[in-house]
Design a protein around this motif. Structure first.
Motif, mmCIF file in Angstrom:
data_model
loop_
_atom_site.group_PDB
_atom_site.id
_atom_site.type_symbol
_atom_site.label_atom_id
_atom_site.label_comp_id
_atom_site.label_asym_id
_atom_site.label_seq_id
_atom_site.Cartn_x
_atom_site.Cartn_y
_atom_site.Cartn_z
ATOM 1 N N MET A 1 -0.264 -6.302 -15.875
ATOM 2 C CA MET A 1 -1.361 -6.392 -15.401
ATOM 3 C C MET A 1 -2.389 -5.569 -16.343
ATOM 4 O O MET A 1 -2.314 -4.227 -16.697
ATOM 5 N N GLY A 37 8.956 -9.007 -1.945
ATOM 6 C CA GLY A 37 8.005 -8.328 -2.514
ATOM 7 C C GLY A 37 8.284 -7.883 -3.999
ATOM 8 O O GLY A 37 7.577 -8.130 -4.627
ATOM 9 N N ASN A 39 11.020 -8.518 -5.701
ATOM 10 C CA ASN A 39 11.568 -9.743 -6.565
ATOM 11 C C ASN A 39 10.413 -10.359 -7.086
ATOM 12 O O ASN A 39 10.394 -11.000 -8.397
ATOM 13 N N SER A 40 9.354 -10.827 -6.209
ATOM 14 C CA SER A 40 8.404 -11.343 -6.808
ATOM 15 C C SER A 40 7.462 -10.730 -7.901
ATOM 16 O O SER A 40 7.289 -11.384 -8.888
ATOM 17 N N LEU A 41 7.461 -9.421 -7.695
ATOM 18 C CA LEU A 41 6.640 -8.541 -8.855
ATOM 19 C C LEU A 41 7.618 -8.612 -10.129
ATOM 20 O O LEU A 41 7.222 -8.270 -11.132
ATOM 21 N N ASP A 44 6.538 -10.315 -13.328
ATOM 22 C CA ASP A 44 5.575 -9.752 -14.211
ATOM 23 C C ASP A 44 5.718 -8.376 -14.697
ATOM 24 O O ASP A 44 5.057 -7.529 -15.456
ATOM 25 N N ASN A 137 4.858 -2.378 2.355
ATOM 26 C CA ASN A 137 4.534 -3.878 2.160
ATOM 27 C C ASN A 137 2.997 -4.000 1.835
ATOM 28 O O ASN A 137 2.426 -4.939 1.142
ATOM 29 N N LEU A 140 2.945 -3.609 -1.931
ATOM 30 C CA LEU A 140 3.504 -4.685 -2.520
ATOM 31 C C LEU A 140 2.427 -5.813 -2.848
ATOM 32 O O LEU A 140 2.244 -6.667 -3.864
ATOM 33 N N ALA A 141 1.867 -5.987 -1.710
ATOM 34 C CA ALA A 141 0.723 -6.890 -1.396
ATOM 35 C C ALA A 141 -0.496 -6.756 -2.508
ATOM 36 O O ALA A 141 -0.981 -7.502 -3.241
ATOM 37 N N LEU A 143 -0.289 -4.973 -5.266
ATOM 38 C CA LEU A 143 0.235 -4.830 -6.813
ATOM 39 C C LEU A 143 0.136 -6.477 -7.008
ATOM 40 O O LEU A 143 0.225 -6.785 -8.170
ATOM 41 N N SER A 144 0.463 -7.263 -6.053
ATOM 42 C CA SER A 144 0.537 -8.853 -6.309
ATOM 43 C C SER A 144 -0.760 -9.482 -6.506
ATOM 44 O O SER A 144 -1.122 -10.408 -6.924
ATOM 45 N N LYS A 145 -1.835 -8.564 -5.845
ATOM 46 C CA LYS A 145 -3.148 -9.071 -5.905
ATOM 47 C C LYS A 145 -4.042 -8.144 -6.379
ATOM 48 O O LYS A 145 -4.700 -7.277 -5.661
#
Length: 155
Positions: A1, A37, A39-41, A44, A137, A140-141, A143-145
């Motif tokens: 990031m 969340g 596992n998705s992060l 990256d 959550n 996590l959202a 950090l994903s955006k």
């Protein structure tokens, strides 16, 4: 990031450190949505979960997470967590926690996020955080955006 936050700072993050109990888990179970969340992060970021593992159940609890489990020295958890952030390279780390023993970790990381979860949040963690979020959550959202970080932290 890689994110330039106007009039705040430029961040280049490749690691995220989460406290376990009170942050991503409550009463011995992962909070709903955390597994997906994190596992998705993990696509990256290098992800680390810190815990004293008082009951010896952390490995089983985290077995399906794409994260490295780190058992902390419970005699001085605050120092251990802060030293771990330093070892990873403070400028490349986001730290997420909720307890008094997370306050130094949040301060040392390039970006510290305090979570107000089901256990509440210690005032020390709130004081040292760059960002406060109402539950994991949401973190996590965010950090994903990462543009959400920019919108919140810009001056």
């Amino acid at each position: 990031m890689n994110l330039n936050i106007p009039d705040y700072k430029k961040i280049e993050i490749d690691k995220i450190v989460f406290d376990l109990n009170g942050t991503i888990a409550c009463d011995g179970s992962l909070i709903r949505g955390v597994k997906a969340g994190i596992n998705s992060l993990a696509a990256d970021f290098d992800i680390y979960i810190l815990t004293a593992d008082t009951f010896g159940t952390a490995a089983e609890l985290l077995k399906d997470l794409k994260a490295e489990l780190v058992i902390i020295d419970s005699s001085d958890g605050s120092k251990f967590k802060a030293d771990f952030i330093k070892k990873l390279g403070c400028k490349n780390v986001i730290a997420v926690g909720n307890g008094n023993n997370d306050a130094l970790m949040l301060k040392k990381a390039e970006l510290g996020i305090a979570v107000i979860g089901p256990e509440g949040t210690a005032a020390g963690a709130l004081r040292e955080a760059d960002l406060i979020s109402r539950e994991i959550n949401d973190v996590l959202a965010i950090l994903s955006k990462p543009k959400r970080l920019k919108a919140t932290l810009r001056k």
